[in-house]
Enzyme design. Sequence first.
Site, PDB file in Angstrom:
ATOM      1  CE  LYS A   1       6.124   3.112  -1.744  1.00  0.00           C
ATOM      2  NZ  LYS A   1       5.122   3.278  -2.680  1.00  0.00           N
TER       3      LYS A   1
ATOM      4  NE  ARG B   1       4.568   6.987   6.315  1.00  0.00           N
ATOM      5  CZ  ARG B   1       4.221   6.653   5.218  1.00  0.00           C
ATOM      6  NH1 ARG B   1       4.708   6.001   4.257  1.00  0.00           N
ATOM      7  NH2 ARG B   1       2.781   6.846   5.098  1.00  0.00           N
TER       8      ARG B   1
ATOM      9  NE  ARG C   1      -0.805   7.843  -7.124  1.00  0.00           N
ATOM     10  CZ  ARG C   1       0.005   7.009  -6.374  1.00  0.00           C
ATOM     11  NH1 ARG C   1       1.217   6.907  -7.038  1.00  0.00           N
ATOM     12  NH2 ARG C   1      -0.630   6.607  -5.160  1.00  0.00           N
TER      13      ARG C   1
ATOM     14  CB  SER D   1      -4.161   9.301  -0.419  1.00  0.00           C
ATOM     15  OG  SER D   1      -2.957   9.141   0.093  1.00  0.00           O
ATOM     16  CB  SER D   2      -3.340   7.644   4.821  1.00  0.00           C
ATOM     17  OG  SER D   2      -2.415   6.788   4.219  1.00  0.00           O
TER      18      SER D   2
ATOM     19  CB  SER E   1      -4.275   3.533   4.368  1.00  0.00           C
ATOM     20  OG  SER E   1      -4.891   3.152   3.093  1.00  0.00           O
TER      21      SER E   1
ATOM     22  CG  ASP F   1      -0.244  -0.386  -1.152  1.00  0.00           C
ATOM     23  OD1 ASP F   1      -1.094   0.068  -1.809  1.00  0.00           O
ATOM     24  OD2 ASP F   1       0.702   0.293  -0.660  1.00  0.00           O
TER      25      ASP F   1
ATOM     26  NE  ARG G   1       2.337  -1.837  -3.428  1.00  0.00           N
ATOM     27  CZ  ARG G   1       3.117  -2.266  -3.157  1.00  0.00           C
ATOM     28  NH1 ARG G   1       3.502  -3.420  -3.044  1.00  0.00           N
ATOM     29  NH2 ARG G   1       4.076  -1.235  -2.444  1.00  0.00           N
TER      30      ARG G   1
ATOM     31  CE  LYS H   1       5.161   3.372  -7.965  1.00  0.00           C
ATOM     32  NZ  LYS H   1       5.635   4.876  -8.109  1.00  0.00           N
TER      33      LYS H   1
END
Length: 414
Positions: free
Chosen positions: A12, A17, A111, A157-158, A184, A300, A372, A397
Site C-alpha cells: 500500500k 507513493r 486523525r 507521523s512521518s 517511522s 504498523d 490491522r 482497507k
Amino acid sequence: MSAVWARVPGSKSLTNRALAIAAMADGVTELDEPLVSDDTTAFANALVALGVPVERQARRWIVTGMGGAPRLRSGGVWCEDAGTAARFLPPVAAAGGGAFDFDGTDQLRARPLRPLIDALRALGATVEPAGDGGGLPFRLVSDGLKGGELTLTSRTSSQYLSGLLMAGPLMANPLTVVAPELVSRPYIDMTIALMARFGVRVTESGPDRFTVHPGRYVGTRYSVEPDASTASYVFAAAAVTGSEVSVNGLGSASLQGDSQFVDVLSRAGAEVTVESDRVTVRGPRRLRGGFTVDMGPISDTFMTLAAIAPLADAPIRITGVGHARLKESDRIDAMAQNLASCGVPVRTGPDWIEISPMDPSPALIHCRRDHRIAMSFSVLGLRVHGLVLDDPACVSKTFPGCHAELARLFGGDR
C-alpha cells in the site's frame, strides 16, 4: 517440512507513493502489481478528482502524469479512510495551484493533520479548516508553493514529511524541511528511494534535515513489491503454527522498513531465511519471550507481535509506539482491551505495551474499524478456537483476501 508460498498483495505504501509521484510526472507511468484495496482505490479516485487520468487494469494501473500542475484547478477531493491521501495529496494540489475541498470519513476526520496544515500555510497556501482546524475537512487555496525552509513537527507521523518531499520538485524554490523527533524513519527512506526512481534526488545535510530542488519527475514502469506489513501476518501465523512460509518479492533488497519484522520473529525463536528477493519463516515449537523490543520504526507491525505474544514462554514488552495511538484507532488501547477480553495479562504506558504468557480464552474482538487489529487477531485465531471478529470485512482497507489466504495456508476457518 517444505515451505508453502503465500500470496501477499502489493505494498500500500509503495502503491500510493508511486501514484502520487506518477501524477506529477512528465509522461505515462505503468504500475505493475499495485495493491487493489479500499485505500489505494480511494487514492486513485482522489487523483481523478484532481484531473489525473488513472486507467485501472487487473494487474497494472496506468497513470498519465500532469507534468506539474493538476489539470483541474478546483473541485472536491474525497479521501475516504486513506490517511495517505489526506497527507500526500494536499501538498501536490497546493504546489500545482487551485482551490480544492478535502474531506473524508469520520474516522479520517479524527486523525491529526495540524502539522501539515501549518506547513502548507508557511509555504504560501491558504488552508481554511472547519471545526477545530486540526484536520479534515478543509478548503485549500493556492497559487503554488514558494519552497524555502521550515520546521515540521514529525513525532506523530512521518506522512506529513513524505507528502511535502514528494511535492517539493513542483515548488518555486528549493524546499528544506527540518523534521525533529521524526517517527517511522523507514517510510521516509522509502519515499526518497521512490522519488529517485522517478528522477528526483533528496539530499540530507544534517540529522533530520532534508532538501529537494525544483525539478521534473519522469514517468516510468514500476513493479510494486509485496506489502511487508501484510506479510507480517502470514509470517506470524507460521511462527505460531509451527509451519514454514515463504514470500517472493520481499527480501534484503526491499524498500519497506516493515520487512524487518522477521528480525523480531527471529528473536522470538522463529527460523528466518532472508534472500535478495525472498523471505522464509519457520515457526518454533513455542515462541520465546523475555525480551523488550522498540518497534517505533516498524509500528504498523507491533500489533502482529502483540497478538501472538500471549503464546510465548515469557513476557514481551513493545516500546516506542506512542504514535500508534493516533492511527485508525488507538492501537495500544485496542490491543490491550481485546487481549484483556481473552484473559491475557496486559500492562500499558503512553508508548508501550507488555503482554504476559497466557492461554487466551475465546472472546469477541472489537476491531474498531481498524484493519490491522482485525488481521492481527485473525492470526491469534489460528490457535484460539472461537475467537470472533466483530468486523472481519474491515481488512479490505489493505488486504481484502486476508481471511481466505490464512485459511488456504493454515487451514483456518475465518
